[in-house]
Design a protein around this motif. Structure first.
Motif, PDB file in Angstrom:
ATOM      1  N   VAL A  91       0.801  -1.227  -0.105  1.00  0.00           N
ATOM      2  CA  VAL A  91      -0.072  -0.028  -0.018  1.00  0.00           C
ATOM      3  C   VAL A  91       1.060   1.247  -0.122  1.00  0.00           C
ATOM      4  CG1 VAL A  91      -1.680   1.465   1.309  1.00  0.00           C
ATOM      5  CG2 VAL A  91      -1.779  -1.345   1.050  1.00  0.00           C
ATOM      6  N   HIS A  92       2.048   1.109   0.761  1.00  0.00           N
ATOM      7  CA  HIS A  92       2.897   2.300   0.691  1.00  0.00           C
ATOM      8  C   HIS A  92       3.527   2.693  -0.403  1.00  0.00           C
ATOM      9  CE1 HIS A  92       6.872   4.228   1.875  1.00  0.00           C
ATOM     10  NE2 HIS A  92       6.003   5.354   2.561  1.00  0.00           N
ATOM     11  N   VAL A  93       3.837   1.380  -1.218  1.00  0.00           N
ATOM     12  CA  VAL A  93       4.393   1.536  -2.553  1.00  0.00           C
ATOM     13  C   VAL A  93       3.429   2.432  -3.473  1.00  0.00           C
ATOM     14  CG1 VAL A  93       5.328   0.553  -4.508  1.00  0.00           C
ATOM     15  CG2 VAL A  93       6.216  -0.338  -2.404  1.00  0.00           C
ATOM     16  N   ALA A  94       2.289   2.047  -3.299  1.00  0.00           N
ATOM     17  CA  ALA A  94       1.266   2.549  -4.164  1.00  0.00           C
ATOM     18  C   ALA A  94       0.929   3.857  -4.100  1.00  0.00           C
ATOM     19  CB  ALA A  94      -0.160   1.707  -4.382  1.00  0.00           C
ATOM     20  N   GLN A  95       0.953   4.314  -2.829  1.00  0.00           N
ATOM     21  CA  GLN A  95       0.904   5.684  -2.403  1.00  0.00           C
ATOM     22  C   GLN A  95       2.013   6.519  -2.905  1.00  0.00           C
ATOM     23  OE1 GLN A  95       2.761   7.547   0.380  1.00  0.00           O
ATOM     24  NE2 GLN A  95       1.624   9.548  -0.443  1.00  0.00           N
ATOM     25  N   GLN A  96       3.074   6.130  -2.614  1.00  0.00           N
ATOM     26  CA  GLN A  96       4.373   6.927  -3.121  1.00  0.00           C
ATOM     27  C   GLN A  96       4.480   6.919  -4.615  1.00  0.00           C
ATOM     28  OE1 GLN A  96       7.900   7.627  -0.759  1.00  0.00           O
ATOM     29  NE2 GLN A  96       6.359   8.747   0.369  1.00  0.00           N
ATOM     30  N   ASP A  97       4.233   6.115  -5.218  1.00  0.00           N
ATOM     31  CA  ASP A  97       4.354   5.678  -6.563  1.00  0.00           C
ATOM     32  C   ASP A  97       3.389   6.390  -7.525  1.00  0.00           C
ATOM     33  OD1 ASP A  97       6.452   4.608  -5.704  1.00  0.00           O
ATOM     34  OD2 ASP A  97       6.698   2.739  -7.052  1.00  0.00           O
ATOM     35  N   SER A  98       2.119   6.786  -6.767  1.00  0.00           N
ATOM     36  CA  SER A  98       0.939   7.157  -7.496  1.00  0.00           C
ATOM     37  C   SER A  98       0.406   6.100  -8.229  1.00  0.00           C
ATOM     38  CB  SER A  98       0.999   8.470  -8.276  1.00  0.00           C
ATOM     39  OG  SER A  98       1.947   9.446  -7.482  1.00  0.00           O
ATOM     40  N   THR A  99       0.016   4.818  -7.776  1.00  0.00           N
ATOM     41  CA  THR A  99      -0.669   3.672  -8.463  1.00  0.00           C
ATOM     42  C   THR A  99      -1.928   3.323  -7.838  1.00  0.00           C
ATOM     43  OG1 THR A  99       1.747   2.989  -8.586  1.00  0.00           O
ATOM     44  CG2 THR A  99      -0.015   1.215  -8.875  1.00  0.00           C
ATOM     45  N   PRO A 100      -2.824   3.112  -8.912  1.00  0.00           N
ATOM     46  CA  PRO A 100      -4.283   2.854  -8.592  1.00  0.00           C
ATOM     47  C   PRO A 100      -4.192   1.397  -7.970  1.00  0.00           C
ATOM     48  CG  PRO A 100      -4.183   2.680 -10.836  1.00  0.00           C
ATOM     49  CD  PRO A 100      -2.779   3.286 -10.431  1.00  0.00           C
ATOM     50  N   MET A 101      -4.736   0.995  -6.794  1.00  0.00           N
ATOM     51  CA  MET A 101      -4.777  -0.257  -6.286  1.00  0.00           C
ATOM     52  C   MET A 101      -5.936   0.052  -5.114  1.00  0.00           C
ATOM     53  SD  MET A 101      -2.020  -2.301  -4.133  1.00  0.00           S
ATOM     54  CE  MET A 101      -2.523  -1.625  -2.503  1.00  0.00           C
ATOM     55  N   ILE A 102      -6.612  -1.206  -5.099  1.00  0.00           N
ATOM     56  CA  ILE A 102      -7.767  -1.147  -3.925  1.00  0.00           C
ATOM     57  C   ILE A 102      -7.436  -2.576  -3.316  1.00  0.00           C
ATOM     58  CG2 ILE A 102     -10.153  -1.601  -3.663  1.00  0.00           C
ATOM     59  CD1 ILE A 102     -10.797  -0.528  -6.383  1.00  0.00           C
ATOM     60  N   LEU A 103      -7.204  -2.445  -1.815  1.00  0.00           N
ATOM     61  CA  LEU A 103      -7.102  -3.841  -1.130  1.00  0.00           C
ATOM     62  C   LEU A 103      -8.216  -3.866  -0.263  1.00  0.00           C
ATOM     63  CD1 LEU A 103      -4.905  -5.461   0.568  1.00  0.00           C
ATOM     64  CD2 LEU A 103      -4.759  -3.294   2.436  1.00  0.00           C
ATOM     65  N   PHE A 104      -8.749  -5.136  -0.329  1.00  0.00           N
ATOM     66  CA  PHE A 104      -9.952  -5.545   0.368  1.00  0.00           C
ATOM     67  C   PHE A 104      -9.437  -6.244   1.425  1.00  0.00           C
ATOM     68  CE2 PHE A 104     -11.398  -4.949  -4.097  1.00  0.00           C
ATOM     69  CZ  PHE A 104     -12.919  -4.431  -3.934  1.00  0.00           C
ATOM     70  N   VAL A 105      -9.860  -6.314   2.636  1.00  0.00           N
ATOM     71  CA  VAL A 105      -9.435  -6.664   3.860  1.00  0.00           C
ATOM     72  C   VAL A 105     -10.480  -7.270   4.783  1.00  0.00           C
ATOM     73  CG1 VAL A 105      -8.118  -6.304   6.145  1.00  0.00           C
ATOM     74  CG2 VAL A 105      -7.392  -4.874   3.814  1.00  0.00           C
ATOM     75  N   GLY A 106     -10.433  -8.653   5.068  1.00  0.00           N
ATOM     76  CA  GLY A 106     -11.343  -8.977   6.066  1.00  0.00           C
ATOM     77  C   GLY A 106     -11.419  -8.613   7.427  1.00  0.00           C
ATOM     78  N   GLN A 107     -12.622  -8.486   7.884  1.00  0.00           N
ATOM     79  CA  GLN A 107     -12.756  -7.825   8.928  1.00  0.00           C
ATOM     80  C   GLN A 107     -13.699  -8.597  10.123  1.00  0.00           C
ATOM     81  OE1 GLN A 107     -11.887  -6.045  11.440  1.00  0.00           O
ATOM     82  NE2 GLN A 107     -12.186  -4.040  11.231  1.00  0.00           N
ATOM     83  N   ILE A 108     -13.525  -8.314  11.382  1.00  0.00           N
ATOM     84  CA  ILE A 108     -14.461  -9.018  12.326  1.00  0.00           C
ATOM     85  C   ILE A 108     -15.952  -8.365  12.053  1.00  0.00           C
ATOM     86  CG2 ILE A 108     -12.548  -8.994  14.266  1.00  0.00           C
ATOM     87  CD1 ILE A 108     -13.942  -6.607  15.566  1.00  0.00           C
ATOM     88  N   GLU A 109     -16.750  -9.262  12.813  1.00  0.00           N
ATOM     89  CA  GLU A 109     -18.233  -9.058  12.748  1.00  0.00           C
ATOM     90  C   GLU A 109     -18.453  -7.342  13.460  1.00  0.00           C
ATOM     91  OE1 GLU A 109     -20.768 -11.924  14.262  1.00  0.00           O
ATOM     92  OE2 GLU A 109     -19.647 -13.490  13.198  1.00  0.00           O
ATOM     93  N   THR A 110     -19.302  -6.798  12.713  1.00  0.00           N
ATOM     94  CA  THR A 110     -19.639  -5.553  13.269  1.00  0.00           C
ATOM     95  C   THR A 110     -19.959  -5.675  14.656  1.00  0.00           C
ATOM     96  OG1 THR A 110     -21.914  -5.797  12.457  1.00  0.00           O
ATOM     97  CG2 THR A 110     -20.446  -4.445  11.019  1.00  0.00           C
ATOM     98  N   GLY A 111     -20.861  -6.663  15.267  1.00  0.00           N
ATOM     99  CA  GLY A 111     -21.365  -6.499  16.488  1.00  0.00           C
ATOM    100  C   GLY A 111     -20.186  -6.833  17.495  1.00  0.00           C
ATOM    101  N   MET A 112     -18.875  -7.085  16.978  1.00  0.00           N
ATOM    102  CA  MET A 112     -17.751  -7.362  18.192  1.00  0.00           C
ATOM    103  C   MET A 112     -16.692  -6.228  18.079  1.00  0.00           C
ATOM    104  SD  MET A 112     -16.578 -11.387  17.179  1.00  0.00           S
ATOM    105  CE  MET A 112     -17.873 -12.552  17.244  1.00  0.00           C
ATOM    106  N   ARG A 113     -16.798  -5.060  17.458  1.00  0.00           N
ATOM    107  CA  ARG A 113     -16.021  -4.105  17.293  1.00  0.00           C
ATOM    108  C   ARG A 113     -15.898  -3.262  18.637  1.00  0.00           C
ATOM    109  NH1 ARG A 113     -18.410  -1.006  11.927  1.00  0.00           N
ATOM    110  NH2 ARG A 113     -19.941  -1.196  13.090  1.00  0.00           N
ATOM    111  N   GLY A 114     -14.839  -2.875  18.962  1.00  0.00           N
ATOM    112  CA  GLY A 114     -14.237  -2.098  20.196  1.00  0.00           C
ATOM    113  C   GLY A 114     -14.155  -3.245  21.531  1.00  0.00           C
ATOM    114  N   ARG A 115     -14.035  -4.411  21.121  1.00  0.00           N
ATOM    115  CA  ARG A 115     -13.644  -5.410  22.232  1.00  0.00           C
ATOM    116  C   ARG A 115     -12.418  -5.854  22.431  1.00  0.00           C
ATOM    117  NH1 ARG A 115     -19.308  -8.824  21.840  1.00  0.00           N
ATOM    118  NH2 ARG A 115     -20.630  -7.432  22.823  1.00  0.00           N
TER     119      ARG A 115
END
Length: 556
Positions: A91-115
């Motif tokens: 992601v840092h390479v893409a930012q510094q190099d001005s490259t279009p990229m989309i990173l999809f990241v798995g995430q915990i269930e919404t009801g578990m956030r903040g724990r």
């Protein structure tokens, strides 16, 4: 393309994959994780090829390389927590190099956030400073909207990475949504008044110079700028690791404004009375630590053309700031007319002669393996459309100074200076252009950041040729260390594996090369092998740069 108003339903995972298909995604690079299983399941039946990588940093770098080559967002998918933080390097390479990229990241269930749930991460905080936009999808019905926005954000203005987090429960949620049309990139164009102003400034100049850089270039823009340079007899340089933007053997080419710049080219930049900066930002590396141009008001008349309005005036106050993409600007150059007589006539030929002398020098370094001879062989035997990739390290100097890039999309190298980039980029390059030769240069330290992606090359049958330049150290750091603290070696010596044996363990062709005269025959055998190949070059540790030995640096 879907019909206007067409609707369909599916799980969040299926909607993500369908949106990518409709927008025109060409490939997904991923490391799997249980946090986004519904997406992986939907990819099973999708038209988008999936490349299974070995580590998330490598996957993200492959996506960055894809974005560089195509101008479309490279797509990367990783799991939550450590998967996402591993991917941050790309992601840092893409930012510094001005490259279009989309990173999809798995995430915990919404009801578990903040724990502080298992592998919970606040992605807005983690990626906020290195991505153009970071968001979490909270409603499956908004998936097409958010992915379309991600495409637009990643590709418009100054391109860059977008990060979308995908909560597990949203991926399982069923929703009905509207179909998307294929993504259309946004082009910006200069005004007639700006082009008239540019012509007026060029007519008043005595020592103009153009520097090309950045992203969003096309074959059409590149060709249009070359025609403009010919009509104006204009010397043209390229920014750091952007040499492919102008034919290096064109009679107007002046060299690259990067690390280890030709002193004559540096002087030409300083002495120019008009600088035409197209696409680039003239950041730390090309500006020689911000020494070539005064900040904020350069001594040279500055015409700065950039697709991102926020970059104009960010560091340098331009006399003529132009918010336009390279495509839009270069198309408008056709109407700009040269003066009846150019006061700088002959400057382009002189600058090109300086470049040929600088890049044609063949310094002898300590040891039996002369890298100049290796580069000579490659220059005489690689096709013009061969793709060369590299990461970061002193070894890359041999490529940047001595290889002559002739065509667009023949160079994949990080302006961010990220180690480990060359191998993942080579895999992506071969997958995008399977008919072309792809050669990766990697130092022994650089390679070991992402060596595991050689397994990806073998699995994908991406028959790259990996040239490992092994001097048993982190060479760039040792060079600085010996200059600043002579004789006090600390944490820069490497005990390396037998790289050739390691490559053979993957089922690849591999050879060790200790003399320059053995390189050509070994390369030909690698070509003929029908598999990915690795050539392990043993370089004398004293051969730290093309011009100075380690002992000379130590002695000051």
């Amino acid at each position: 393309m879907a019909n206007r108003g067409e609707r369909h339903s599916g799980t969040g995972g299926a909607l993500i994959v369908r949106a990518l298909e409709e927008l025109g995604a060409e490939r997904v690079f991923c490391v799997p994780g249980e946090s986004y299983l519904p997406v992986l399941d939907a990819l099973h039946d999708a038209s988008i090829p999936v490349t299974l990588c070995r580590q998330e940093g490598g996957a993200a770098m492959m996506a960055d390389a894809w974005g560089k080559m195509t101008g479309k967002p490279g797509i990367c998918m990783v799991t939550r927590g450590p998967g996402a933080t591993n991917a941050a390097a790309g992601v840092h390479v893409a930012q510094q190099d001005s490259t279009p990229m989309i990173l999809f990241v798995g995430q915990i269930e919404t009801g578990m956030r903040g724990r502080d749930a298992f592998q919970e991460v606040d992605y807005v905080q983690v990626f906020g400073s290195i991505a153009k936009w970071v968001a979490e999808v909270e409603d499956a019905a908004r998936i097409p909207e958010m992915i379309a926005r991600a495409y637009a954000t990643a590709t418009s203005g100054r391109p860059g990475p977008v990060v979308l987090a995908l909560p597990e429960d949203v991926l399982a949620e069923v929703a009905e949504v509207a179909s998307l049309s294929a993504h259309q990139p946004l082009e910006t164009h200069p005004s007639l008044a700006q082009m008239a102003d540019l012509q007026k400034r060029l007519w008043a100049a005595k020592r103009p110079l153009a520097i090309l850089g950045g992203s969003r270039w096309s074959e059409q823009a590149r060709a249009a700028f070359a025609r403009f340079a010919e009509r104006f007899q204009l010397p043209v340089a390229c920014s750091f690791r952007r040499q492919m933007l102008f034919d290096n053997l064109h009679e107007n080419y002046a060299g690259d404004v990067g690390i280890g710049i030709n002193p004559k080219l540096a002087a030409r930049v300083r002495e120019a009375d008009l600088l035409l900066l197209v696409g680039g930002r003239m950041s730390e590396m090309p500006s020689q630590s911000y020494a070539l141009l005064d900040i904020p008001r350069p001594g040279q008349t500055l015409v700065h053309v950039h697709a991102g309005a926020e970059e104009l005036g960010r560091v340098y106050q331009a006399d003529l700031p132009v918010n336009a993409t390279p495509n839009g600007f270069c198309a408008a150059l056709e109407a700009v007319q040269p003066p009846n007589a150019c006061p700088w006539e002959g400057a382009a030929a002189e600058a090109h002669a300086d470049y040929l002398a600088w890049s044609g020098a063949r310094p002898k370094v300590p040891g039996a393996l002369q890298m100049a001879q290796v580069m000579d062989w490659l220059e005489g035997n690689l096709p013009e459309d061969a793709i060369l990739t590299n990461g970061a390290g002193n070894y890359a100097t041999w490529v940047h100074r001595f290889h002559r890039f002739r065509r667009l999309n023949t160079q994949l190298a990080p302006t961010s200076g990220s180690m480990g980039y060359g191998l993942p980029a080579a895999v992506a390059g071969k997958l995008r252009y399977p008919e072309r030769e792809v050669v990766c240069f990697a130092g022994d330290g650089c390679l070991q950041m992402t060596m595991q992606e050689f397994g990806t090359a073998c699995q994908e049958k991406a028959n790259i040729i990996l040239v490992v330049v092994d001097n048993g150290m982190y060479g760039t750091i040792r060079m600085h260390q010996e200059r600043e603290f002579p004789g006090r070696v600390s944490a820069t010596t490497l005990v390396n594996p037998d790289f050739a044996a390691l490559a053979r363990a993957y089922g690849a062709h591999a050879e060790t090369v200790e003399r320059a005269e053995d390189f050509g025959p070994a390369f030909e055998r690698a070509r003929a092998s029908g598999t990915p190949a690795l050539l392990h070059l043993k370089l004398d540790p004293e051969a730290i740069t093309p011009v100075r030995s380690l002992s000379e640096i130590r002695a000051g």
